[in-house]
Every structure is written in structure tokens, then in C-alpha cells.
Write an enzyme that holds these catalytic residues in place. Sequence first.
Site, PDB file in Angstrom:
ATOM      1  N   ASN A 118       0.843  -1.201   0.000  1.00  0.00           N
ATOM      2  CA  ASN A 118       0.000   0.000   0.000  1.00  0.00           C
ATOM      3  C   ASN A 118       0.873   1.244   0.000  1.00  0.00           C
ATOM      4  OD1 ASN A 118      -0.448   1.925   2.496  1.00  0.00           O
ATOM      5  ND2 ASN A 118       0.131  -0.079   3.340  1.00  0.00           N
ATOM      6  N   PHE A 122      -1.532   8.110   4.559  1.00  0.00           N
ATOM      7  CA  PHE A 122      -2.279   8.737   5.655  1.00  0.00           C
ATOM      8  C   PHE A 122      -3.552   9.427   5.155  1.00  0.00           C
ATOM      9  CE2 PHE A 122       1.649   9.574   8.629  1.00  0.00           C
ATOM     10  CZ  PHE A 122       1.761   8.213   8.846  1.00  0.00           C
ATOM     11  N   SER A 190       5.825   5.158   8.569  1.00  0.00           N
ATOM     12  CA  SER A 190       5.167   4.891   7.297  1.00  0.00           C
ATOM     13  C   SER A 190       6.102   5.284   6.162  1.00  0.00           C
ATOM     14  CB  SER A 190       3.865   5.682   7.172  1.00  0.00           C
ATOM     15  OG  SER A 190       3.371   5.597   5.847  1.00  0.00           O
ATOM     16  N   ASN A 192       5.091   6.010   3.228  1.00  0.00           N
ATOM     17  CA  ASN A 192       4.247   6.621   2.203  1.00  0.00           C
ATOM     18  C   ASN A 192       4.007   8.116   2.377  1.00  0.00           C
ATOM     19  OD1 ASN A 192       3.899   4.063   0.981  1.00  0.00           O
ATOM     20  ND2 ASN A 192       2.378   3.556   2.542  1.00  0.00           N
ATOM     21  N   THR A 193       4.657   8.727   3.364  1.00  0.00           N
ATOM     22  CA  THR A 193       4.670  10.176   3.521  1.00  0.00           C
ATOM     23  C   THR A 193       6.116  10.623   3.371  1.00  0.00           C
ATOM     24  OG1 THR A 193       2.729  10.245   4.970  1.00  0.00           O
ATOM     25  CG2 THR A 193       4.251  12.095   5.105  1.00  0.00           C
ATOM     26  N   LYS A 232       6.054   3.881  16.884  1.00  0.00           N
ATOM     27  CA  LYS A 232       6.026   2.815  15.884  1.00  0.00           C
ATOM     28  C   LYS A 232       7.181   2.983  14.917  1.00  0.00           C
ATOM     29  CE  LYS A 232       2.914   0.135  12.967  1.00  0.00           C
ATOM     30  NZ  LYS A 232       1.502  -0.073  12.597  1.00  0.00           N
ATOM     31  N   ASN A 261       6.323  -1.472  11.302  1.00  0.00           N
ATOM     32  CA  ASN A 261       5.486  -1.048  10.193  1.00  0.00           C
ATOM     33  C   ASN A 261       5.808  -1.901   8.966  1.00  0.00           C
ATOM     34  OD1 ASN A 261       3.805   0.682   8.530  1.00  0.00           O
ATOM     35  ND2 ASN A 261       4.233   2.347   9.961  1.00  0.00           N
TER      36      ASN A 261
END
Length: 358
Positions: A118, A122, A190, A192-193, A232, A261
Site C-alpha cells: 500500500n 495517511f 510509514s 508513504n509520507t 512505531k 510497520n
Amino acid sequence: MPLLLPSSLYGLARPFLFGFDPEHAHELTLDGLARTQNTPLACAYSAPRVDDPVTLAGLSFPNRVGLAAGLDKNARCIDAFAAMGFGFVEVGTVTPKAQPGNPKPRMFRLPQRDALINRLGFNNEGLAAFLANVQKARFRKSGGGRTPMLLGLNIGKNAATPIERAVDDYLACLDGVYPHADYVTINISSPNTANLRSLQSDEALDALLGAVAERREALAAQHNKRSPLFVKIAPDLDEAQVAVIAATLQRHGMDGVIATNTTLARDAVAGLPHAEEAGGLSGAPVREASNRVIAQLRAALGKDFPIIGVGGILSAADATAKIAAGADVVQIYTGLIYRGPALVREAAQALLRDRSKA
């Protein structure tokens, strides 16, 4: 008494859901849970909770199986997940302002490896909507005298916020979620940011956790409660990086760590359709990396520092392996998608049996 949706029935439903684009299937599922929670229709996925209490970070966990953040980003389905028998549920990641996330498509299944990729980024409705949903949840009022399920609230930064101002976003979120959380998770892992994982580096992490720890003291006095803070982290760290993070967590009085993660590594899925899509890989392929980081954290942090283990739990054996690696409790996400609600009780019973043998 409500009955758990049998694995065989979920097996029949899964091909239907897997016939849709993964994100559309995800949204359909959450919509269904939101509509049916706290109604008689919830019996389709409800189960008696396994009682396996453990005290961690000053909290009484009813059992050692939780839901990982990311599945219910907007906190819409807390009561539905409580009905599945989780001991704790973590919702979010929430950011101060609503944001759409990354362009679609941004979620991909790799069923040959029980995995997902994915790059959602966020996507969420923002802090105000998130808190409104949290306050609607009834799980704390429906325990029948039993220890209520615990709720973790996971916070992050907006994509548009420069990384130099990331602390501002975390503090804004912490101010909002603090009164409603059993524990708060600071998500710095994450992929993805843009640049978010740079917050795991030595100086950036030190500055962020110093600011968060100072704000927590003020909030604890204001609300007359001390909510534990967890951080995390990613699986894509070497032993030296893990050691630095462990020392920083302890220096700033963090209450626990969540490992891990999603991963950027693709070795375990090389050659499969979608394997080269950008984003974080979850599910079975992250299991060993997660367990490695957990073991390194346990060695660095000592026996009493709380560790929540997450990554690649698709069976009871996977859950017990997480505990053996050094985790105190575990979380699932991708395993729920591939195995269905039966995995919650299966894992909780296995951990209870494992403790009984000890």
C-alpha cells in the site's frame, strides 16, 4: 451468545471481496462494519473474547491480540472490532487536517505470498472527524463488568507539512487525542509520507520525542491522567539504528515501542505481479524482519520495556513466534484480510495456551 463467523464462511466471502480493487473491498468492508456494529447483525463477526490479561505500560490488556493501526484510519468501526474479541484496537493514523492521500490505485494484493503493498499516504478525514467517531464508540460501556478493550490512537503528520515542522503536527494531534486514548502511538515509520522515516534518525527523533514528552507532562496534569506513549518504527533498520532508537525511547521516558510497520524490501516477492509497486509491503514477507527488530529491541531495552509486535501474523504459530522473539503483545492487520475474524480468537487462544505451559 454471538458466534464467530466460521473460517469456512469467510472463505466463501473472500473471493467476492477479492474480486474488487483492494481499496474498494476495504471500503466496502468498513462500511458494512460501521453499519452493523451495535446491531443484531454484528453476530456475523462477533466472538467471545479470550481472557488472557496482561499488564503493560500500566494498562490492563484483556488479552494479547490487538488490531494494528491503518485498517480503521477514521475510527469508524471501533465497536465492530471490539466484538471480534480483540484485547486492544489501534485506530488512525490521524493527521491534524483531512487529506486525500496518494493517487489511486494505491493498494495491491500479492495473494501468492499472503501480502499487500500500500501507498495510501495517511488518507484520513482529519482530527476533528476522527475524535467525533472515537467519542461515539460504546465499547467501554458494554463490557458487562469485564475489563474493557483498550483503545490506542495513532498520530502522524500531514503530507503538506514540511518535515522541519513535523513536531507541530504531532503536538496538535497529541493535544486532541490525549483525553480519549488508553495509549497514543507516534507513527514515524510509514514509507508513504515523504521524509517521514527520517524522523527515526538520531537528532530528529531526539527532538520529536523531547517535545512530545514535555507536552505529555502538561496534558497529564490538565486531564489528571497519564496516557502511555508508544513509538512505531520500521523493519528496515540495522542493529545500530535499533540501538540508537532504543536509547532515545528510554531517555525521553516513552512507555513502549511498536515493531514494526511495513517494509520497502521486495526480496520475498520478487517476480510476482505488483511486486515493484511503490509503497510498504505487509503480510507474511515482513514476518522475519519484524521478528529480528523485536529481538534486537528486547536485547537493547531489557526485559521490562513494553514491545508490541506486529508484522506477518497469519496463524497462531506466527503470534507465538512474535512473543518468543520478545514482544509482550501482538497486533494483526493483513492477516485479518487473508484469514478473516477467526484469526483473532485463534491467536488469542494460542497465546493463552503458550502462557499456561510456561
